[in-house]
Design an enzyme around this catalytic site. Structure first.
Site, PDB file in Angstrom:
ATOM      1  N   CYS A   1       0.818  -1.226   0.000  1.00 56.00           N
ATOM      2  CA  CYS A   1       0.000   0.000   0.000  1.00 56.00           C
ATOM      3  C   CYS A   1       0.846   1.268   0.000  1.00 56.00           C
ATOM      4  CB  CYS A   1      -0.956  -0.014   1.179  1.00 56.00           C
ATOM      5  SG  CYS A   1      -2.168  -1.318   1.015  1.00 56.00           S
TER       6      CYS A   1
ATOM      7  N   HIS B   1      -3.371   7.289   2.034  1.00 60.18           N
ATOM      8  CA  HIS B   1      -3.732   5.962   1.522  1.00 60.18           C
ATOM      9  C   HIS B   1      -5.104   5.605   2.071  1.00 60.18           C
ATOM     10  CE1 HIS B   1      -3.819   1.821   0.508  1.00 60.18           C
ATOM     11  NE2 HIS B   1      -3.691   1.408   1.755  1.00 60.18           N
TER      12      HIS B   1
ATOM     13  N   ASN C   1      -9.996  -0.136  -0.964  1.00 65.24           N
ATOM     14  CA  ASN C   1      -8.530  -0.075  -0.933  1.00 65.24           C
ATOM     15  C   ASN C   1      -7.986  -0.646  -2.244  1.00 65.24           C
ATOM     16  OD1 ASN C   1      -5.810  -0.323  -0.453  1.00 65.24           O
ATOM     17  ND2 ASN C   1      -6.027  -1.298   1.550  1.00 65.24           N
TER      18      ASN C   1
END
Ligand code: UT7
Length: 330
Positions: free
Chosen positions: A117, A257, A287
């Protein structure tokens, strides 16, 4: 800044698949409900790339095409392509090489970067250093992940979280004071087992056993990751603000993020930031791993003004985390 060159973001592009996977549809697949997903994560829907013949390279190439079109430059002008991904089309060759061919960037050298990520931030750091070296003029930095390829749609703790998508930026030498100013990057390899795809690499090559044991899917221990992500993203964001003498009032935008709305809120609170200055699109896309931060930049680009102060922050598997401070240069 110790170099004669400074890097700036000169264009942003993206690709999102059409198919919308809603919380209601997930309710039919696993024992979950819309209310739990929204209150625990902030997610309402995510995009899924359904076409079995298309994967991360295709999405990266589509995002790259949009960047080139926006900046009105030829693919031959690109010097390098960095694709951050944990869902490469193949173990090798690099997804960036496949995307290079798809867009006809024949003068570029192309490689993938694996930092889960934090992939986009790590790739941005790498691309920035390349521009600062003075040897490269046009570097494409793209995050692309087809998370649905490694998601177990019988595991309610992970299948609600992830979506597919790609987005990225073009880096060029800056022509004024605006551009990428500072960054702090971290890794901590002691907790790899809490967020991992166990199968398919050289440690556990694909076998009947790895398939039977579902080792080709994302495995996550949500609670420890949540705890470290909340600390890590907030700490590094505050650290970069202090290092650059910025208060919450000075920062125009936090570009976090998008893993969990509660992690984003905690980071914004620690930064003393007005919630209206936080880019949030997790509700629409979930996500998307390496794509979340550039997807935010894409969605907000028409609201950004030259000189706006942005803090980009991420936390992910590895663990990997970091923050980048830049001023908008477009
Ligand atoms: O992007 C890279 C980094 N990744 C992250 O930052 C993700 C970090 N982790 C998280 O965002 C959260 O840990 C999750 C969203 C994954 C889980 O939220 P949580 O608040 O940490 O829930 P939990 O794992 O502590 O589970 C709470 C309860 C459990 O039930 P019991 O054991 O208390 O009876 C789970 O079984 O919620 C249950 N649960 C669910 N219930 C309905 C777990 N998943 C679901 C679900 N629907 N989908």
């Amino acid at each position: 800044m110790h170099s004669n060159y400074k890097a700036k973001i000169s264009a942003v592009g993206h690709y999102l698949p059409d198919y919308v996977l809603t919380n209601q549809e997930l309710e039919k697949l696993v024992e979950t409900n819309d209310e739990w997903i929204r209150t625990r994560t902030g997610i309402s829907e995510r995009r899924i790339l359904k076409d079995p013949d298309k994967a991360s390279a295709f999405m990266a190439a589509e995002a790259a095409k949009e960047i080139l079109q926006q900046r009105k430059i030829d693919p031959e002008a690109i010097d390098a392509i960095i694709v951050a991904t944990v869902t490469p089309d193949y173990m090798f060759p690099a997804t960036a090489c496949i995307a290079q061919s798809m867009i006809g960037a024949k003068n570029a050298f192309a490689f993938d970067l694996s930092a889960a990520c934090s992939g986009f931030l790590y790739a941005l750091e790498t691309g920035t250093s390349m521009i600062e070296s003075g040897r490269y003029k046009n570097v494409l930095v793209i995050g692309s992940d087809k998370m649905s390829a490694i998601t177990d749609y019988t595991d309610r703790t992970t299948c609600i979280l992830f979506g597919d998508g790609a987005a990225g930026v073009l880096l060029e030498p800056a022509d004024d004071e605006n551009g990428i100013i500072d960054s702090i990057m971290h890794s901590e390899g002691d907790m790899t087992q809490t967020l991992i795809q166990l199968g398919g690499g050289s440690r556990n090559p694909a076998s009947h056993e790895t398939v039977d044991k579902k080792m080709h899917y994302i495995f996550q221990e949500g609670r420890p990751v949540f705890k470290r992500a909340t600390e890590g993203m907030a700490d590094v964001s505050v650290e970069i603000m202090k290092k650059n003498n910025l208060t919450g009032d000075d920062v125009d935008w936090l570009v976090p993020h998008q893993a969990n709305l509660r992690i984003i809120d905690a980071t914004a609170r620690r930064m003393n930031l007005d919630p209206a200055k936080v880019m949030i699109n997790i509700d629409k896309y979930g996500n998307t791993t390496a794509a979340t931060i550039p997807l935010c930049l894409y969605d907000w680009k028409d609201r950004l003004n030259k000189g706006d102060k942005l803090i980009l922050a991420a936390f992910g598997g590895g663990y990997t985390w970091g923050a980048t401070y830049l001023t908008w240069a477009i």
